[in-house]
Design a protein around this motif. Structure first.
Motif, mmCIF file in Angstrom:
data_model
loop_
_atom_site.group_PDB
_atom_site.id
_atom_site.type_symbol
_atom_site.label_atom_id
_atom_site.label_comp_id
_atom_site.label_asym_id
_atom_site.label_seq_id
_atom_site.Cartn_x
_atom_site.Cartn_y
_atom_site.Cartn_z
ATOM 1 N N ARG A 1 0.844 -1.201 0.000
ATOM 2 C CA ARG A 1 0.000 0.000 0.000
ATOM 3 C C ARG A 1 0.877 1.248 0.000
ATOM 4 O O ARG A 1 0.568 2.251 -0.669
ATOM 5 C CB ARG A 1 -0.924 -0.017 1.212
ATOM 6 C CG ARG A 1 -1.962 1.104 1.212
ATOM 7 C CD ARG A 1 -2.866 1.016 2.434
ATOM 8 N NE ARG A 1 -3.688 -0.187 2.423
ATOM 9 C CZ ARG A 1 -3.595 -1.171 3.315
ATOM 10 N NH1 ARG A 1 -2.707 -1.104 4.297
ATOM 11 N NH2 ARG A 1 -4.384 -2.221 3.232
ATOM 12 N N GLY A 2 1.978 1.200 0.725
ATOM 13 C CA GLY A 2 2.920 2.319 0.717
ATOM 14 C C GLY A 2 3.520 2.548 -0.659
ATOM 15 O O GLY A 2 3.692 3.701 -1.082
ATOM 16 N N GLN B 1 3.163 5.923 -2.916
ATOM 17 C CA GLN B 1 4.350 6.628 -3.386
ATOM 18 C C GLN B 1 4.365 6.792 -4.901
ATOM 19 O O GLN B 1 4.697 7.872 -5.413
ATOM 20 C CB GLN B 1 5.609 5.883 -2.946
ATOM 21 C CG GLN B 1 6.906 6.540 -3.403
ATOM 22 C CD GLN B 1 8.139 5.775 -2.944
ATOM 23 O OE1 GLN B 1 8.031 4.760 -2.244
ATOM 24 N NE2 GLN B 1 9.312 6.249 -3.333
ATOM 25 N N TYR B 2 3.982 5.728 -5.612
ATOM 26 C CA TYR B 2 4.163 5.728 -7.064
ATOM 27 C C TYR B 2 2.888 5.935 -7.886
ATOM 28 O O TYR B 2 2.968 6.206 -9.085
ATOM 29 C CB TYR B 2 4.813 4.417 -7.501
ATOM 30 C CG TYR B 2 6.229 4.270 -7.027
ATOM 31 C CD1 TYR B 2 7.245 5.086 -7.535
ATOM 32 C CD2 TYR B 2 6.568 3.327 -6.060
ATOM 33 C CE1 TYR B 2 8.557 4.959 -7.096
ATOM 34 C CE2 TYR B 2 7.875 3.196 -5.612
ATOM 35 C CZ TYR B 2 8.867 4.015 -6.132
ATOM 36 O OH TYR B 2 10.158 3.894 -5.695
ATOM 37 N N VAL B 3 1.710 5.819 -7.253
ATOM 38 C CA VAL B 3 0.471 5.881 -8.027
ATOM 39 C C VAL B 3 -0.509 6.915 -7.483
ATOM 40 O O VAL B 3 -0.940 7.820 -8.209
ATOM 41 C CB VAL B 3 -0.217 4.488 -8.083
ATOM 42 C CG1 VAL B 3 -1.523 4.576 -8.893
ATOM 43 C CG2 VAL B 3 0.715 3.454 -8.686
ATOM 44 N N ALA C 1 7.867 11.020 -8.147
ATOM 45 C CA ALA C 1 8.541 10.027 -7.310
ATOM 46 C C ALA C 1 9.956 9.717 -7.787
ATOM 47 O O ALA C 1 10.795 9.264 -7.010
ATOM 48 C CB ALA C 1 7.722 8.741 -7.258
ATOM 49 N N ALA C 2 10.246 9.966 -9.058
ATOM 50 C CA ALA C 2 11.583 9.694 -9.595
ATOM 51 C C ALA C 2 12.351 10.978 -9.861
ATOM 52 O O ALA C 2 13.341 10.973 -10.606
ATOM 53 C CB ALA C 2 11.468 8.872 -10.876
ATOM 54 N N VAL D 1 10.339 3.166 -16.271
ATOM 55 C CA VAL D 1 8.881 3.146 -16.236
ATOM 56 C C VAL D 1 8.320 4.283 -15.383
ATOM 57 O O VAL D 1 7.114 4.555 -15.425
ATOM 58 C CB VAL D 1 8.354 1.792 -15.724
ATOM 59 C CG1 VAL D 1 8.800 0.662 -16.642
ATOM 60 C CG2 VAL D 1 8.785 1.535 -14.289
ATOM 61 N N LEU D 2 9.166 4.957 -14.615
ATOM 62 C CA LEU D 2 8.721 6.090 -13.802
ATOM 63 C C LEU D 2 8.811 7.409 -14.563
ATOM 64 O O LEU D 2 8.490 8.461 -14.006
ATOM 65 C CB LEU D 2 9.564 6.191 -12.531
ATOM 66 C CG LEU D 2 9.432 5.024 -11.543
ATOM 67 C CD1 LEU D 2 10.419 5.203 -10.404
ATOM 68 C CD2 LEU D 2 8.005 4.919 -11.019
ATOM 69 N N GLY D 3 9.228 7.364 -15.813
ATOM 70 C CA GLY D 3 9.372 8.582 -16.596
ATOM 71 C C GLY D 3 8.034 9.195 -16.982
ATOM 72 O O GLY D 3 6.959 8.675 -16.660
#
Length: 204
Positions: free
Chosen positions: A155-156, A160-162, A170-171, A181-183
């Motif tokens: 869940r954390g 953080q990412y969604v 986040a990146a 994939v975080l771009g």
């Protein structure tokens, strides 16, 4: 004239007699216009999903999960939480020339009230985009049945990412070339994510 928000809002024509489409949602936003006959629309906000007693997610009539509730004869003894959903329900009957906007993810039930009905609708907002629904199904496989401590950790990750307010940054601590994939959204990122998922799912 009805101005549509994007050029990818492709029209579809639905011709039929007295019919009913059970309560469901669409990922795309929708404008529906009655051309002939009359149609009743019943809408529920997305957060009422738990009170609509949704049927199977993977065995459906037309691809989308539907509510098990008969809006015209709801069984509140069997489905007591529907009372809360019904309090939030918005109902309107459209005549020829009337239009309704149904936002993405809103639950809606549509009933044709005459022997001959024509509806034109425009969906938009998901052309070329990935539906979140397969992600939900994969999350059931990969996350739902984990021990609570592990589910809390995941869940954390999602916060953080969604879902978090800062998820898109986040990146930010990484150089652009290393974000993967975080771009930022791009065809290249989409291809990279699809490739990663395909390789991962092949190993299951």
């Amino acid at each position: 004239m009805l101005p549509l928000p994007t050029p990818d809002a492709v029209p579809r024509v639905w011709i039929g007699n007295e019919s009913r489409v059970s309560t469901h949602y669409d990922v795309s936003s929708n404008v529906a216009v009655v051309v002939a006959g009359r149609r009743r629309f019943c809408l529920f906000p997305p957060e009422q999903g738990p009170n609509l007693y949704v049927g199977p997610l993977d065995v459906t009539i037309a691809g989308q999960p539907v509510s098990l509730i008969d809006l015209e004869a709801p069984d509140l003894e069997r489905y007591p939480r529907f009372a809360e959903a019904r309090a939030q329900m918005q109902v309107t009957v459209l005549e020829p020339g009337d239009a309704i906007f149904i936002p993405s993810m809103w639950w809606h039930d549509v009933k044709a009230l005459g022997r001959f009905n024509v509806l034109v609708n425009y969906w938009w907002g998901q052309a070329g985009a990935a539906s979140p629904f397969p992600a939900l199904i994969h999350a059931i496989l990969a996350i739902r049945d984990l021990p609570e401590g592990e589910r809390s950790a995941v869940r954390g990750w999602f916060d953080q990412y969604v879902f978090g307010d800062a998820a898109q940054d986040a990146a930010a601590h990484l150089p652009d070339a290393m974000r993967g994939v975080l771009g930022s959204p791009s065809p290249e990122r989409t291809d990279a994510i699809r490739g990663y998922l395909a390789r991962t799912l092949e190993r299951l």
